[in-house]
Design a protein around this motif. Structure first.
Motif, PDB file in Angstrom:
ATOM      1  N   VAL A 111       0.868  -1.184   0.000  1.00 22.42           N
ATOM      2  CA  VAL A 111       0.000   0.000   0.000  1.00 22.42           C
ATOM      3  C   VAL A 111       0.901   1.229   0.000  1.00 22.42           C
ATOM      4  CG1 VAL A 111      -1.878   1.231   1.153  1.00 22.42           C
ATOM      5  CG2 VAL A 111      -1.794  -1.276   1.234  1.00 22.42           C
ATOM      6  N   GLU A 112       1.165   1.721  -1.185  1.00 19.65           N
ATOM      7  CA  GLU A 112       2.045   2.892  -1.345  1.00 19.65           C
ATOM      8  C   GLU A 112       1.549   4.075  -0.533  1.00 19.65           C
ATOM      9  OE1 GLU A 112       1.673   6.804  -2.759  1.00 19.65           O
ATOM     10  OE2 GLU A 112       0.335   5.269  -3.583  1.00 19.65           O
ATOM     11  N   GLU A 113       0.245   4.284  -0.554  1.00 24.25           N
ATOM     12  CA  GLU A 113      -0.358   5.435   0.131  1.00 24.25           C
ATOM     13  C   GLU A 113      -0.034   5.430   1.618  1.00 24.25           C
ATOM     14  OE1 GLU A 113      -4.942   6.500   1.233  1.00 24.25           O
ATOM     15  OE2 GLU A 113      -4.547   5.895  -0.838  1.00 24.25           O
ATOM     16  N   PHE A 114      -0.082   4.229   2.236  1.00 23.68           N
ATOM     17  CA  PHE A 114       0.197   4.112   3.666  1.00 23.68           C
ATOM     18  C   PHE A 114       1.668   4.378   3.968  1.00 23.68           C
ATOM     19  CE2 PHE A 114       1.779   1.378   7.119  1.00 23.68           C
ATOM     20  CZ  PHE A 114       1.064   1.905   8.188  1.00 23.68           C
ATOM     21  N   ALA A 115       2.566   3.712   3.244  1.00 21.14           N
ATOM     22  CA  ALA A 115       4.001   3.872   3.516  1.00 21.14           C
ATOM     23  C   ALA A 115       4.428   5.320   3.313  1.00 21.14           C
ATOM     24  CB  ALA A 115       4.808   2.944   2.614  1.00 21.14           C
ATOM     25  N   ARG A 116       3.958   5.940   2.254  1.00 17.81           N
ATOM     26  CA  ARG A 116       4.333   7.330   1.973  1.00 17.81           C
ATOM     27  C   ARG A 116       3.823   8.266   3.070  1.00 17.81           C
ATOM     28  NH1 ARG A 116       5.753   9.225  -3.060  1.00 17.81           N
ATOM     29  NH2 ARG A 116       4.682   7.511  -4.128  1.00 17.81           N
ATOM     30  N   ALA A 117       2.568   8.079   3.462  1.00 16.69           N
ATOM     31  CA  ALA A 117       1.988   8.937   4.501  1.00 16.69           C
ATOM     32  C   ALA A 117       2.669   8.714   5.846  1.00 16.69           C
ATOM     33  CB  ALA A 117       0.489   8.673   4.613  1.00 16.69           C
ATOM     34  N   HIS A 118       3.030   7.452   6.134  1.00 16.86           N
ATOM     35  CA  HIS A 118       3.680   7.120   7.402  1.00 16.86           C
ATOM     36  C   HIS A 118       5.008   7.859   7.525  1.00 16.86           C
ATOM     37  CE1 HIS A 118       5.182   4.865  10.800  1.00 16.86           C
ATOM     38  NE2 HIS A 118       4.075   4.144  10.859  1.00 16.86           N
ATOM     39  N   ILE A 119       5.789   7.810   6.473  1.00 16.95           N
ATOM     40  CA  ILE A 119       7.113   8.447   6.492  1.00 16.95           C
ATOM     41  C   ILE A 119       6.977   9.960   6.601  1.00 16.95           C
ATOM     42  CG2 ILE A 119       9.199   8.840   5.132  1.00 16.95           C
ATOM     43  CD1 ILE A 119       8.581   5.959   3.922  1.00 16.95           C
ATOM     44  N   LYS A 120       6.074  10.528   5.844  1.00 13.09           N
ATOM     45  CA  LYS A 120       5.932  11.987   5.850  1.00 13.09           C
ATOM     46  C   LYS A 120       5.400  12.502   7.183  1.00 13.09           C
ATOM     47  CE  LYS A 120       5.819  12.934   0.935  1.00 13.09           C
ATOM     48  NZ  LYS A 120       5.239  13.741  -0.160  1.00 13.09           N
ATOM     49  N   ALA A 121       4.633  11.681   7.882  1.00 19.51           N
ATOM     50  CA  ALA A 121       4.040  12.127   9.148  1.00 19.51           C
ATOM     51  C   ALA A 121       4.959  11.926  10.346  1.00 19.51           C
ATOM     52  CB  ALA A 121       2.723  11.381   9.389  1.00 19.51           C
ATOM     53  N   ASN A 122       6.013  11.125  10.194  1.00 20.41           N
ATOM     54  CA  ASN A 122       6.777  10.703  11.380  1.00 20.41           C
ATOM     55  C   ASN A 122       8.283  10.888  11.249  1.00 20.41           C
ATOM     56  OD1 ASN A 122       4.570   9.416  13.130  1.00 20.41           O
ATOM     57  ND2 ASN A 122       4.248   8.388  11.165  1.00 20.41           N
ATOM     58  N   THR A 123       8.698  11.891  10.488  1.00 18.87           N
ATOM     59  CA  THR A 123      10.145  12.095  10.309  1.00 18.87           C
ATOM     60  C   THR A 123      10.559  13.547  10.574  1.00 18.87           C
ATOM     61  OG1 THR A 123       9.729  12.292   7.913  1.00 18.87           O
ATOM     62  CG2 THR A 123      10.507  10.170   8.734  1.00 18.87           C
ATOM     63  N   PRO A 124      10.337  14.044  11.799  1.00 19.32           N
ATOM     64  CA  PRO A 124      10.934  15.333  12.159  1.00 19.32           C
ATOM     65  C   PRO A 124      12.453  15.197  12.225  1.00 19.32           C
ATOM     66  CG  PRO A 124       9.949  14.293  14.079  1.00 19.32           C
ATOM     67  CD  PRO A 124       9.562  13.457  12.901  1.00 19.32           C
ATOM     68  N   ASP A 125      13.133  16.267  12.513  1.00 16.21           N
ATOM     69  CA  ASP A 125      14.598  16.287  12.437  1.00 16.21           C
ATOM     70  C   ASP A 125      15.273  15.259  13.348  1.00 16.21           C
ATOM     71  OD1 ASP A 125      14.525  18.251  10.566  1.00 16.21           O
ATOM     72  OD2 ASP A 125      14.895  19.906  11.959  1.00 16.21           O
ATOM     73  N   TYR A 126      14.636  14.920  14.468  1.00 11.63           N
ATOM     74  CA  TYR A 126      15.286  14.002  15.395  1.00 11.63           C
ATOM     75  C   TYR A 126      15.130  12.532  14.984  1.00 11.63           C
ATOM     76  CZ  TYR A 126      10.524  13.904  17.356  1.00 11.63           C
ATOM     77  OH  TYR A 126       9.173  13.811  17.526  1.00 11.63           O
ATOM     78  N   VAL A 127      14.402  12.273  13.901  1.00 10.78           N
ATOM     79  CA  VAL A 127      14.231  10.904  13.412  1.00 10.78           C
ATOM     80  C   VAL A 127      15.228  10.641  12.296  1.00 10.78           C
ATOM     81  CG1 VAL A 127      12.688   9.310  12.201  1.00 10.78           C
ATOM     82  CG2 VAL A 127      11.818  10.702  14.092  1.00 10.78           C
ATOM     83  N   GLY A 128      15.982   9.534  12.426  1.00 17.08           N
ATOM     84  CA  GLY A 128      17.016   9.223  11.445  1.00 17.08           C
ATOM     85  C   GLY A 128      16.663   8.109  10.495  1.00 17.08           C
ATOM     86  N   GLY A 129      15.561   7.380  10.766  1.00 21.10           N
ATOM     87  CA  GLY A 129      15.224   6.310   9.843  1.00 21.10           C
ATOM     88  C   GLY A 129      14.258   5.307  10.412  1.00 21.10           C
ATOM     89  N   TYR A 130      14.208   4.152   9.755  1.00 26.18           N
ATOM     90  CA  TYR A 130      13.245   3.094  10.058  1.00 26.18           C
ATOM     91  C   TYR A 130      13.922   1.729  10.005  1.00 26.18           C
ATOM     92  CZ  TYR A 130       8.856   5.823   9.317  1.00 26.18           C
ATOM     93  OH  TYR A 130       7.796   6.701   9.394  1.00 26.18           O
ATOM     94  N   PHE A 131      13.414   0.806  10.825  1.00 22.64           N
ATOM     95  CA  PHE A 131      13.570  -0.633  10.629  1.00 22.64           C
ATOM     96  C   PHE A 131      12.283  -1.164  10.005  1.00 22.64           C
ATOM     97  CE2 PHE A 131      16.542  -0.518  14.265  1.00 22.64           C
ATOM     98  CZ  PHE A 131      17.469  -1.507  13.926  1.00 22.64           C
TER      99      PHE A 131
END
Length: 712
Positions: A411-431
């Motif tokens: 679900v491209e829509e979910f992954a894209r929205a998840h990343i855009k909503a949860n990556t302020p400057d103090y976030v460096g990435g995902y597992f």
């Protein structure tokens, strides 16, 4: 004369045509990463009719480095006969080369490759890979991958997939990895292997780490704590309460265990120069310890071992989930402050590279739910990790997948929205990754059906491509994913398949958002099952549980709450009511089915793609009818109107019809699948059940019981 002239012209044209097909690759042959990049580009060029020339080629692809671009960034500058591929570092060159490979796959000629540039949005894009040896859970569902995970061809394919999709971190996990990788110099009793066996283990891990390095992928060993080998425990009379390596037991912090762990970390880093770093976890095997004591133990063992190694290394510090002395404790503000102090202390150390990656689970073990952060492992966040904004460490979200192992998902829509909503400057990435599933052996597919995927992860190609590419660049256009469908199944169906996957794949996200859950088996969306806290077994979600379970996403309204508070309607616009959810499920599922209804080509891979989309869609329709049935049944229970009882039965009978469609689709093409499963006894004794098998057909009697519940 005219005849001679004709042949001269023909010869010149032939030479010219041949010349336009020749390509010279100019790169630093001493660089492992550039060797890999040019190898993959050469393979693609040859496959598409080009030849590779040492000189006098029609086109030169020149590799350059320019650190001002930044790590992992790249630019492509097509100057006609010279294409300049510039990387901010060696990994950037790999991504640039793969970008050209992608063009060639899409039918674009080399001389028409467009200028472009990309740079990473997030510098930590990791896959969590649980190893089948001394695995976190003990089960045939995991141990069955033993042989395949010893095969370097498997790892080459997996690492190629990671590189192509721009994942840059591989983390390998098991309870106590040291004895599979080293023979401890001062504690030989900790190793059960002969010298020849140890040589094989070392060759395996050395090769994995080297292949990863060639592809620009960092590697981390992630041990759990506190565990020691049974042979070590028995010789020294320590940790005798946990010879079978269960999770939630009291800690043994004997000095000899500290010494053994510290020396193992140092030896591991010294013997594996291509290993990038270490991870540490706080919780398992640490019952009875306070948050401060757990952090101190790490400082005296893993961190001290890193300091004594003959090189620098990187660190992943998992955020602990227990703010008290219990193994299954809750989060607390004090724990957050203690942990932050510890991480900042580690980041200041000479032999630990910055930043330290501080990992926490997004929405516990079920982040494939809502894009909103509701909780982490153990409960809520108090904000100490972010305020003030850290300088030397970065938060990385762990987006676990414990909800779909068999069915393809994307679900491209979910992954894209998840990343855009949860990556302020103090976030460096995902597992991304799982703790209860290893993407190696394909134990799902009925062997009567021959698919092209050799390994399990290849079946989930869209899952990895979506997360990898969007974590690198969340503005990656959908054409990248649609083109992959074209390459696999042709242009006719590509866009329909992409759209249908997005629509049908929302079903598990909506189920997990609607049904609150915490750790692994408290929810398994693919199977519509959960862990019943009363029986401690994994069970089908019956209509009573479905009505009463509170939602994970606090903007969703449970069926019980909705019926109880009907006088408050209309609900505020930010809430999703059960009626709205049922309508959304029905709309998207029907549209997904419409999009794929005429895709009937004789292609087994395509058949499976369509079958999985249909399965998710019918599960969406099943869930919609179950919601409607639950609303009618709960209303009947409140007002005793027999019309609502009959309506509930009708909806639940409709739901059964949709479940039967799922069985009709999946029974011929999927095996009965082993799942990790266990029962619990007061959090101490764990009993694995390797006989449990999952298939939707095996749950039909449970689906039927919902109708009986409504009748009664």
């Amino acid at each position: 004369m005219k005849k001679i002239l004709f042949y001269v012209v023909l010869l010149l044209l032939t030479i010219s045509c041949a010349d336009t097909q020749s390509v010279h690759l100019s790169f630093d042959s001493t660089s492992l990463q550039q060797q890999y990049a040019t190898k993959k580009l050469s393979e693609s060029l040859l496959k598409n009719g080009y030849s590779i020339a040492e000189n006098n080629a029609a086109v030169t692809v020149e590799f350059r480095l320019d650190t001002t671009l930044g790590k992992e960034a790249y630019t492509i500058n097509n100057q006609g006969k010279n294409i300049v591929l510039t990387g901010g570092n060696e990994t950037g060159l790999i991504y640039g080369a793969n970008s050209i490979v992608e063009d060639l796959k899409n039918g674009i000629k080399l001389n028409t490759v467009e200028n472009r540039s990309e740079s990473p949005q997030l510098l930590f894009r990791a896959i969590k890979f649980d190893l089948p040896w001394d695995s976190y859970r003990h089960s045939y569902a995991l141990s069955q991958h033993d042989e395949m995970c010893r095969d370097l061809e498997y790892w080459e394919a997996f690492l190629d997939m990671m590189s192509y999709n721009r994942f840059n971190v591989l983390t390998v996990w098991n309870l106590h990895p040291y004895t599979f990788m080293i023979k401890p110099k001062n504690f030989p009793e900790a190793s059960e292997w002969t010298d020849e066996e140890m040589k094989e283990w070392k060759h395996l891990f050395s090769s994995i780490f080297k292949m990863a390095k060639e592809r620009g992928i960092d590697t981390y060993v992630m041990p759990f704590n506190i565990f020691v080998p049974p042979s070590f425990a028995e010789k020294h009379g320590v940790a005798l309460n946990n010879l079978e390596h269960h999770h939630y037991v009291d800690a043994d912090t004997s000095q000899i265990i500290k010494t053994y762990t510290r020396e193992s970390v140092t030896q591991l880093l010294n013997e594996y120069p291509d290993l990038s770093g270490m991870g540490l976890t706080l919780g398992e095997g640490m019952g009875g310890m306070t948050p401060f004591e757990r952090e101190q133990w790490m400082q005296e063992t893993i961190i001290a071992g890193m300091q004594q190694a003959n090189r620098t290394s990187k660190l992943i510090h998992r955020i602990p989930f227990s703010g008290n002395t219990e193994s299954l404790g809750a989060t607390s503000m004090e724990m957050e402050q203690i942990t932050r102090d510890g991480i900042e202390k580690e980041a200041a150390m000479e032999k630990i590279e910055k930043p330290v990656w501080a990992s926490m689970k997004f929405n516990w073990s079920h982040p494939h739910s809502t894009t909103k952060l509701i909780k982490v492992h153990g409960g809520k966040l108090y904000g100490k990790y972010f305020d003030p904004i850290p300088q030397d460490f970065k938060i990385v979200w762990t987006v676990r997948n414990e909800d779909f192992f068999c069915l393809r998902w994307g679900v491209e829509e979910f992954a894209r929205a998840h990343i855009k909503a949860n990556t302020p400057d103090y976030v460096g990435g995902y597992f991304i990754g799982s703790e209860t599933y290893i993407p190696a052996k394909d134990y799902f597919t009925n062997p009567d059906y021959k698919i092209s995927a050799k390994y399990a992860f290849e079946r989930q190609w869209l899952f990895y491509k979506l997360w990898g590419r969007l974590l690198y660049n969340s503005d990656t256009p959908n054409t990248v994913f649609i083109n992959e469908f074209k390459q696999r199944y042709g242009e006719t169906h590509a866009e329909k398949l992409f759209k249908a996957s997005n629509l049908a794949g929302k079903t598990p996200l909506r189920l997990v958002s609607f049904f609150d859950s915490t750790w692994d088996f408290t929810m398994y969306a693919e199977g519509f099952t959960y862990r019943n806290p009363e029986t401690e077994n994994v069970e089908f979600i019956d209509i009573n549980r479905f009505i009463n379970q509170p939602p994970l996403d606090t903007t969703f309204v449970s069926i019980a709450n909705y019926v109880k508070n009907t006088s408050q309607q209309p609900w505020p616009k930010e809430f999703t009511t059960p009626i709205m959810l049922a309508n959304d499920l029905e709309r998207d599922s029907k549209e997904a089915l419409r999009l794929v209804e005429n895709i009937t080509e004789d292609n087994t891979d395509l058949m499976y793609e369509v079958a999985d989309i249909k399965t998710w869609a019918y599960m969406g329709l099943y869930m919609a009818e179950k919601i409607k049935g639950g609303l009618a049944l709960e209303t009947y229970r409140q007002n005793s109107d027999s019309k609502n009882k009959q309506l509930a039965m009708t909806h639940l009978e409709n739901a059964l019809g949709h479940w039967d469609k799922i069985i009709e689709i999946t029974r011929p093409i999927y095996n009965d699948m082993p799942l990790v499963h266990y029962s619990e006894n007061n959090g101490k004794t764990w009993q694995e059940n390797d006989s449990l098998r999952f298939h939707w057909a095996l749950l039909r009697s449970d689906v039927l019981k919902d109708i009986d519940i409504a009748k009664q």
